[in-house]
Scaffold this active site. Structure first.
Site, PDB file in Angstrom:
ATOM      1  N   CYS A  41       0.701  -1.577   0.417  1.00 17.22           N
ATOM      2  CA  CYS A  41       0.156  -0.322  -0.097  1.00 17.22           C
ATOM      3  C   CYS A  41       0.682   1.540   0.195  1.00 17.22           C
ATOM      4  O   CYS A  41       0.444   2.127  -0.494  1.00 17.22           O
ATOM      5  CB  CYS A  41      -1.274   0.108   1.625  1.00 17.22           C
ATOM      6  N   HIS A  92      -2.033   1.313   6.795  1.00 16.83           N
ATOM      7  CA  HIS A  92      -2.382   1.187   5.785  1.00 16.83           C
ATOM      8  C   HIS A  92      -2.969   2.214   4.609  1.00 16.83           C
ATOM      9  O   HIS A  92      -3.358   3.580   5.450  1.00 16.83           O
ATOM     10  CB  HIS A  92      -3.593  -0.039   5.433  1.00 16.83           C
ATOM     11  N   HIS A 104      -6.202   1.387  -3.334  1.00 17.15           N
ATOM     12  CA  HIS A 104      -5.264   0.725  -2.634  1.00 17.15           C
ATOM     13  C   HIS A 104      -4.496   0.145  -2.907  1.00 17.15           C
ATOM     14  O   HIS A 104      -4.908  -0.364  -3.910  1.00 17.15           O
ATOM     15  CB  HIS A 104      -4.944   0.704  -1.419  1.00 17.15           C
TER      16      HIS A 104
END
Length: 142
Positions: A41, A92, A104
């Site tokens: 990510c 994240h 993402h």
């Protein structure tokens, strides 16, 4: 520069970020990766921001969170960053693209790699930690 021209420039930068990010859709997940061969990510965000906006950006989700303007959820605009904390720290990050969706690189779940998800999905809603801004607001130029 007129206010309208300034708003168009801000819109353009945000759209450029999103359009560039979408070029990576389908790229597989790879821990510590930041290339078309695989991305995590933060590697995804690092690459997209560096290559589309030509600005330096941290490499980890936690550092990204600490290096952007934290914004309230109601002020979220396409091109802002969304952060998640499934445990004790931010780990994240994605790019908000509008209508509750964000792009993402997911490491787990029914789909992995660079995908589009919705903030209302159970996991993302439960682990949502907040949003950050790296580009000025379209609405008020800040």
């Amino acid at each position: 520069m007129t206010q309208i021209a300034g708003a168009q420039s801000l819109q353009s930068d945000r759209q450029m970020l999103i359009n560039y990010a979408k070029k990576f859709l389908g790229t597989p997940y790879k821990a510590s990766g930041s290339t078309v061969h695989g991305m995590d990510c933060s590697g995804f965000l690092f690459t997209v921001v560096r290559d589309s906006l030509k600005i330096p950006f941290p490499r980890t989700a936690e550092a990204m969170y600490k290096n952007c303007e934290i914004i309230k959820e109601g002020l979220l605009e396409p091109g802002d960053l969304v952060f998640f904390r499934p445990g004790s720290k931010i780990n994240h990050v994605g790019i908000y693209i509008g209508e509750g969706n964000f792009i993402h690189s997911a490491s787990d779940g029914p789909k992995t790699g660079v995908i589009i998800s919705n903030l209302s999905d159970s996991y993302w809603n439960r682990t949502y930690a907040g949003a950050g801004r790296i580009l000025p607001s379209i609405i008020n130029g800040q």
